[in-house]
Design a protein around this motif. Structure first.
Motif, PDB file in Angstrom:
ATOM      1  N   TRP A 107       0.840  -1.204   0.000  1.00 45.39           N
ATOM      2  CA  TRP A 107       0.000   0.000   0.000  1.00 45.39           C
ATOM      3  C   TRP A 107       0.876   1.257   0.000  1.00 45.39           C
ATOM      4  CZ3 TRP A 107      -4.836   1.706  -0.694  1.00 45.39           C
ATOM      5  CH2 TRP A 107      -5.210   2.946  -0.163  1.00 45.39           C
ATOM      6  N   ASN A 108       1.950   1.250   0.761  1.00 45.32           N
ATOM      7  CA  ASN A 108       2.860   2.400   0.790  1.00 45.32           C
ATOM      8  C   ASN A 108       3.440   2.662  -0.591  1.00 45.32           C
ATOM      9  OD1 ASN A 108       2.320   2.374   3.511  1.00 45.32           O
ATOM     10  ND2 ASN A 108       4.334   1.607   4.122  1.00 45.32           N
ATOM     11  N   LYS A 109       3.758   1.584  -1.294  1.00 43.83           N
ATOM     12  CA  LYS A 109       4.270   1.735  -2.659  1.00 43.83           C
ATOM     13  C   LYS A 109       3.225   2.392  -3.547  1.00 43.83           C
ATOM     14  CE  LYS A 109       6.053  -0.940  -6.592  1.00 43.83           C
ATOM     15  NZ  LYS A 109       6.391  -2.303  -7.099  1.00 43.83           N
ATOM     16  N   TYR A 110       1.965   1.961  -3.409  1.00 49.56           N
ATOM     17  CA  TYR A 110       0.879   2.572  -4.178  1.00 49.56           C
ATOM     18  C   TYR A 110       0.747   4.057  -3.835  1.00 49.56           C
ATOM     19  CZ  TYR A 110      -3.935   4.176  -4.825  1.00 49.56           C
ATOM     20  OH  TYR A 110      -5.043   4.930  -5.115  1.00 49.56           O
ATOM     21  N   LEU A 111       0.763   4.392  -2.533  1.00 51.77           N
ATOM     22  CA  LEU A 111       0.587   5.779  -2.116  1.00 51.77           C
ATOM     23  C   LEU A 111       1.663   6.692  -2.689  1.00 51.77           C
ATOM     24  CD1 LEU A 111      -0.415   5.787   1.677  1.00 51.77           C
ATOM     25  CD2 LEU A 111      -1.852   6.314  -0.298  1.00 51.77           C
ATOM     26  N   PHE A 112       2.895   6.197  -2.710  1.00 53.94           N
ATOM     27  CA  PHE A 112       4.019   7.055  -3.091  1.00 53.94           C
ATOM     28  C   PHE A 112       4.484   6.835  -4.525  1.00 53.94           C
ATOM     29  CE2 PHE A 112       4.161   7.458   1.504  1.00 53.94           C
ATOM     30  CZ  PHE A 112       4.401   8.822   1.644  1.00 53.94           C
ATOM     31  N   THR A 113       3.654   6.206  -5.328  1.00 52.52           N
ATOM     32  CA  THR A 113       3.949   6.116  -6.757  1.00 52.52           C
ATOM     33  C   THR A 113       3.434   7.389  -7.435  1.00 52.52           C
ATOM     34  OG1 THR A 113       3.808   3.697  -6.774  1.00 52.52           O
ATOM     35  CG2 THR A 113       3.528   4.842  -8.888  1.00 52.52           C
ATOM     36  N   GLY A 114       4.360   8.238  -7.846  1.00 49.34           N
ATOM     37  CA  GLY A 114       3.985   9.501  -8.489  1.00 49.34           C
ATOM     38  C   GLY A 114       3.535  10.571  -7.524  1.00 49.34           C
ATOM     39  N   ARG A 115       3.687  10.314  -6.209  1.00 49.57           N
ATOM     40  CA  ARG A 115       3.281  11.285  -5.203  1.00 49.57           C
ATOM     41  C   ARG A 115       4.356  11.393  -4.137  1.00 49.57           C
ATOM     42  NH1 ARG A 115      -3.012   9.308  -4.463  1.00 49.57           N
ATOM     43  NH2 ARG A 115      -1.989   7.296  -4.055  1.00 49.57           N
ATOM     44  N   SER A 116       4.380  12.515  -3.444  1.00 45.70           N
ATOM     45  CA  SER A 116       5.347  12.707  -2.372  1.00 45.70           C
ATOM     46  C   SER A 116       4.722  13.563  -1.285  1.00 45.70           C
ATOM     47  CB  SER A 116       6.627  13.380  -2.904  1.00 45.70           C
ATOM     48  OG  SER A 116       6.324  14.669  -3.424  1.00 45.70           O
ATOM     49  N   CYS A 117       5.369  13.559  -0.117  1.00 42.81           N
ATOM     50  CA  CYS A 117       4.872  14.351   1.006  1.00 42.81           C
ATOM     51  C   CYS A 117       6.072  14.825   1.822  1.00 42.81           C
ATOM     52  CB  CYS A 117       3.924  13.530   1.873  1.00 42.81           C
ATOM     53  SG  CYS A 117       3.267  14.410   3.309  1.00 42.81           S
ATOM     54  N   VAL A 118       6.176  16.121   2.026  1.00 42.81           N
ATOM     55  CA  VAL A 118       7.267  16.659   2.824  1.00 42.81           C
ATOM     56  C   VAL A 118       7.193  16.072   4.228  1.00 42.81           C
ATOM     57  CG1 VAL A 118       8.237  18.751   3.857  1.00 42.81           C
ATOM     58  CG2 VAL A 118       7.383  18.792   1.503  1.00 42.81           C
ATOM     59  N   GLY A 119       8.305  15.527   4.694  1.00 44.67           N
ATOM     60  CA  GLY A 119       8.356  14.969   6.039  1.00 44.67           C
ATOM     61  C   GLY A 119       8.014  13.497   6.126  1.00 44.67           C
ATOM     62  N   LEU A 120       7.533  12.919   5.020  1.00 48.94           N
ATOM     63  CA  LEU A 120       7.200  11.492   5.028  1.00 48.94           C
ATOM     64  C   LEU A 120       7.588  10.887   3.687  1.00 48.94           C
ATOM     65  CD1 LEU A 120       5.841   9.147   6.602  1.00 48.94           C
ATOM     66  CD2 LEU A 120       3.720   9.738   5.421  1.00 48.94           C
ATOM     67  N   THR A 121       8.402   9.857   3.740  1.00 47.92           N
ATOM     68  CA  THR A 121       8.790   9.123   2.541  1.00 47.92           C
ATOM     69  C   THR A 121       8.254   7.703   2.637  1.00 47.92           C
ATOM     70  OG1 THR A 121      10.859   8.313   3.496  1.00 47.92           O
ATOM     71  CG2 THR A 121      10.920  10.472   2.367  1.00 47.92           C
ATOM     72  N   ARG A 122       8.284   7.014   1.538  1.00 50.10           N
ATOM     73  CA  ARG A 122       7.872   5.616   1.552  1.00 50.10           C
ATOM     74  C   ARG A 122       8.734   4.816   2.519  1.00 50.10           C
ATOM     75  NH1 ARG A 122       8.459   1.445  -3.584  1.00 50.10           N
ATOM     76  NH2 ARG A 122       8.138  -0.486  -2.371  1.00 50.10           N
ATOM     77  N   GLN A 123      10.041   5.086   2.555  1.00 48.13           N
ATOM     78  CA  GLN A 123      10.927   4.341   3.448  1.00 48.13           C
ATOM     79  C   GLN A 123      10.580   4.600   4.909  1.00 48.13           C
ATOM     80  OE1 GLN A 123      13.398   1.929   2.651  1.00 48.13           O
ATOM     81  NE2 GLN A 123      13.008   1.622   4.830  1.00 48.13           N
ATOM     82  N   LEU A 124      10.304   5.859   5.262  1.00 53.19           N
ATOM     83  CA  LEU A 124       9.936   6.173   6.638  1.00 53.19           C
ATOM     84  C   LEU A 124       8.626   5.482   7.020  1.00 53.19           C
ATOM     85  CD1 LEU A 124      10.800   9.975   6.942  1.00 53.19           C
ATOM     86  CD2 LEU A 124      11.833   8.099   8.235  1.00 53.19           C
ATOM     87  N   LEU A 125       7.679   5.467   6.094  1.00 55.27           N
ATOM     88  CA  LEU A 125       6.400   4.820   6.371  1.00 55.27           C
ATOM     89  C   LEU A 125       6.582   3.306   6.494  1.00 55.27           C
ATOM     90  CD1 LEU A 125       3.445   5.393   6.877  1.00 55.27           C
ATOM     91  CD2 LEU A 125       3.028   5.254   4.416  1.00 55.27           C
ATOM     92  N   ASP A 126       7.447   2.733   5.659  1.00 53.69           N
ATOM     93  CA  ASP A 126       7.765   1.296   5.786  1.00 53.69           C
ATOM     94  C   ASP A 126       8.379   1.005   7.154  1.00 53.69           C
ATOM     95  OD1 ASP A 126       6.863   0.900   3.214  1.00 53.69           O
ATOM     96  OD2 ASP A 126       8.842   0.544   2.336  1.00 53.69           O
ATOM     97  N   ASP A 127       9.294   1.875   7.585  1.00 52.23           N
ATOM     98  CA  ASP A 127       9.921   1.680   8.892  1.00 52.23           C
ATOM     99  C   ASP A 127       8.891   1.780  10.017  1.00 52.23           C
ATOM    100  OD1 ASP A 127      12.377   1.354   7.680  1.00 52.23           O
ATOM    101  OD2 ASP A 127      13.090   3.389   8.103  1.00 52.23           O
ATOM    102  N   TRP A 128       7.933   2.687   9.862  1.00 53.92           N
ATOM    103  CA  TRP A 128       6.873   2.826  10.851  1.00 53.92           C
ATOM    104  C   TRP A 128       6.038   1.546  10.943  1.00 53.92           C
ATOM    105  CZ3 TRP A 128       5.166   5.385  14.926  1.00 53.92           C
ATOM    106  CH2 TRP A 128       3.817   5.367  15.249  1.00 53.92           C
ATOM    107  N   VAL A 129       5.754   0.940   9.808  1.00 51.79           N
ATOM    108  CA  VAL A 129       5.012  -0.325   9.796  1.00 51.79           C
ATOM    109  C   VAL A 129       5.776  -1.389  10.579  1.00 51.79           C
ATOM    110  CG1 VAL A 129       4.202  -2.228   8.340  1.00 51.79           C
ATOM    111  CG2 VAL A 129       3.792   0.143   7.635  1.00 51.79           C
ATOM    112  N   HIS A 130       7.076  -1.515  10.313  1.00 47.13           N
ATOM    113  CA  HIS A 130       7.891  -2.501  11.027  1.00 47.13           C
ATOM    114  C   HIS A 130       7.973  -2.177  12.519  1.00 47.13           C
ATOM    115  CE1 HIS A 130       9.081  -4.626   7.444  1.00 47.13           C
ATOM    116  NE2 HIS A 130       9.622  -3.556   6.904  1.00 47.13           N
ATOM    117  N   PHE A 131       8.064  -0.889  12.834  1.00 51.09           N
ATOM    118  CA  PHE A 131       8.131  -0.462  14.231  1.00 51.09           C
ATOM    119  C   PHE A 131       6.864  -0.861  14.984  1.00 51.09           C
ATOM    120  CE2 PHE A 131       7.227   2.995  17.358  1.00 51.09           C
ATOM    121  CZ  PHE A 131       8.285   2.752  18.234  1.00 51.09           C
ATOM    122  N   MET A 132       5.697  -0.674  14.361  1.00 52.84           N
ATOM    123  CA  MET A 132       4.434  -1.014  15.018  1.00 52.84           C
ATOM    124  C   MET A 132       4.203  -2.529  15.047  1.00 52.84           C
ATOM    125  SD  MET A 132       3.455   1.858  16.076  1.00 52.84           S
ATOM    126  CE  MET A 132       1.897   1.334  16.789  1.00 52.84           C
ATOM    127  N   ALA A 133       4.752  -3.237  14.075  1.00 51.42           N
ATOM    128  CA  ALA A 133       4.533  -4.688  14.003  1.00 51.42           C
ATOM    129  C   ALA A 133       5.332  -5.457  15.046  1.00 51.42           C
ATOM    130  CB  ALA A 133       4.896  -5.207  12.608  1.00 51.42           C
TER     131      ALA A 133
END
Length: 363
Positions: A277-303
Motif C-alpha cells: 500500500w505504501n508503494k501505491y501511495l508514493f507512486t507519483g506522489r510525495s509528502c514533505v516529512g514522510l517518505t515511503r521508506q519512513l512509512l515502511d519503517d513505521w510499519v515494522h516499528f508497530m509490528a
C-alpha cells in the motif's frame, strides 16, 4: 460441554468461584461485576467510556477549502487514506461484538467489546462526516471507497479472517458446533490476532499519513478528528487486544501451539500488505516529512510488538520510532479541547459548514 438452548445459561456456575475463562466456555449469563478476574480488561472498558466525543466536534470549513486549494498530491494522499480508513473502520464497527459474541465467556470481555464496538461506530461515522463536509462530491467518494482496488486488496485479508469467524460463530449459534471445540477455539484465537493486527498495524499506518499532511499546516480539522480516533485505537483497542491475546496464550496453550505458525503468517502478510500500500501511495506522489521508506519503517516499528506478543521474531526489526511526530498525535494529553474551547460546529443534517461555489474536486 453440553450445548445451551437458552440465551440465559443457568448451567454457568463460574460466578461461584469467579474464574471465568475469556472464551469458548459457557456463554455469559449474569453480567457479574462482583467477581473480576480480568481487572486490566475492565480498566480498558472504563478508559474507553471516558473517551466521550462526537464526530462533529471540530469545524471543517478550512479543510473543505484545503481540498480545493492544497497541492494535489497531498489531497490525493489524504483522500485515499480517509477512504481506506472509512471502509475498514466500517468493518470494525459492524463486526467486533457480533463476531466475537458467540465465543465470549467473560463478562468483562463482553463489556469491553460492547464499548469498543460503540466507539468504532463513532470512528466510522467520523470518516463519513469528514467526507461529507470536505469533498465537493461525497457521493463520488462513496463509490470510490467501495471500488478502489488497492484499498479492497489492503483490507481483504482482514475481512477474510473475520468472514471465517462469522461462519464458525454461525455454526455455534445454530447448534452445529460446540463452543469448546478445537475449531471454535482456533477461529476465535485467529480472530483476536486479526483484530490486533488491524488496530496495531493497519490503522496506525494510515494515521501516520494523515498526521504527516496535517504537520504541513493543512487539513488541521481532519487531523484533530483523526487524532481522537488514533488515541482510542492506540491506548485502548490495540492495548486491550495485546492483554487479551496474552491471556489466551495462557488459557488456551494447545490452541496457541496449533495456530502459532498461522499467526506468524498473518503478521507477515499484514506487514507486506502495508508495504505494498505504501508503494501505491508514493507512486507519483510525495509528502514533505514522510517518505515511503519512513512509512515502511513505521510499519515494522508497530509490528514488532505483535510479533513479540506471540513469542515470534520480527522479520525486520525497527526499535526506534522513525516518525517522532506520531508521539504528539497519540498523546492523550495533547490539545484535546473541550467543545466550548475549540472550533465546534452544530450537527448539520444533510448539509455542510460552508459553501465554496461550484468548483469540483477531481479524485
Amino acid at each position: 460441554m453440553k450445548e445451551v438452548k437458552s440465551i440465559f445459561d443457568t448451567t454457568n456456575q463460574y460466578h461461584k468461584e469467579g474464574n471465568y475463562p475469556m472464551f469458548c466456555s459457557h456463554p455469559v449469563a449474569l453480567l457479574d461485576m462482583i467477581n473480576s478476574p480480568y481487572p486490566e480488561v475492565f480498566a480498558f472498558y472504563e478508559k474507553q467510556m471516558a473517551q466521550n466525543w462526537k464526530w462533529d466536534e471540530v469545524a471543517l470549513g478550512q479543510d473543505r477549502i484545503d481540498m480545493l486549494t492544497a497541492n494535489k498530491e497531498y489531497v490525493d494522499l489524504m483522500v485515499d487514506t480517509l477512504l481506506y480508513q472509512w471502509s475498514i473502520d466500517s468493518v470494525a464497527s459492524n463486526t467486533i461484538l457480533p463476531l466475537f459474541a458467540p465465543f465470549i465467556s467473560s463478562p468483562e470481555v463482553h463489556m469491553l467489546f460492547t464499548e469498543v464496538t460503540r466507539m468504532e461506530v463513532i470512528h466510522s461515522a467520523t470518516y463519513s462526516h469528514i467526507i461529507q463536509q470536505t469533498l465537493q462530491n461525497p457521493r463520488e467518494a462513496l463509490n470510490k471507497a467501495m471500488n478502489l482496488q488497492e484499498s479492497i486488496t489492503r483490507g481483504g485479508k482482514i475481512v477474510e479472517v473475520f468472514d471465517h469467524l462469522a461462519l464458525i460463530g454461525g455454526k455455534i449459534r445454530a447448534g452445529l458446533l460446540s463452543r469448546d471445540s478445537a475449531e471454535a477455539k482456533e477461529a476465535v484465537f485467529l480472530g483476536m490476532v486479526n483484530l490486533y493486527i488491524l488496530e496495531q498495524i493497519s490503522f496506525m499506518s494510515s494515521f501516520a499519513v494523515t498526521f504527516a499532511i496535517s504537520e504541513l499546516g493543512i487539513f488541521q480539522g481532519i487531523g484533530k478528528l483523526v487524532a481522537l480516533i488514533a488515541r482510542d485505537e492506540h491506548h485502548v483497542h490495540a492495548a486491550a487486544d495485546r492483554i487479551i491475546c496474552q491471556t489466551m496464550i495462557k488459557q488456551m496453550p494447545d490452541t496457541y501451539r496449533a495456530v502459532k505458525h498461522n499467526i506468524e503468517q498473518m503478521i507477515d502478510e499484514a506487514v507486506q500488505i502495508e508495504l505494498d500500500w505504501n508503494k501505491y501511495l508514493f507512486t507519483g506522489r510525495s509528502c514533505v516529512g514522510l517518505t515511503r521508506q519512513l512509512l515502511d519503517d513505521w510499519v515494522h516499528f508497530m509490528a514488532k510488538d505483535i510479533y513479540r506478543t506471540f513469542n515470534l521474531e520480527p522479520k525486520v526489526l525497527v526499535e526506534e520510532n522513525p516518525l517522532p511526530y506520531m508521539e504528539y498525535y497519540l498523546d492523550l494529553g495533547s490539545t484535546q479541547n473541550a467543545p466550548q474551547e475549540s472550533d465546534i460546529t452544530d450537527y448539520l443534517i444533510g448539509g455542510v459548514e460552508s459553501t465554496l461555489g461550484d468548483e469540483e474536486l477531481d479524485f
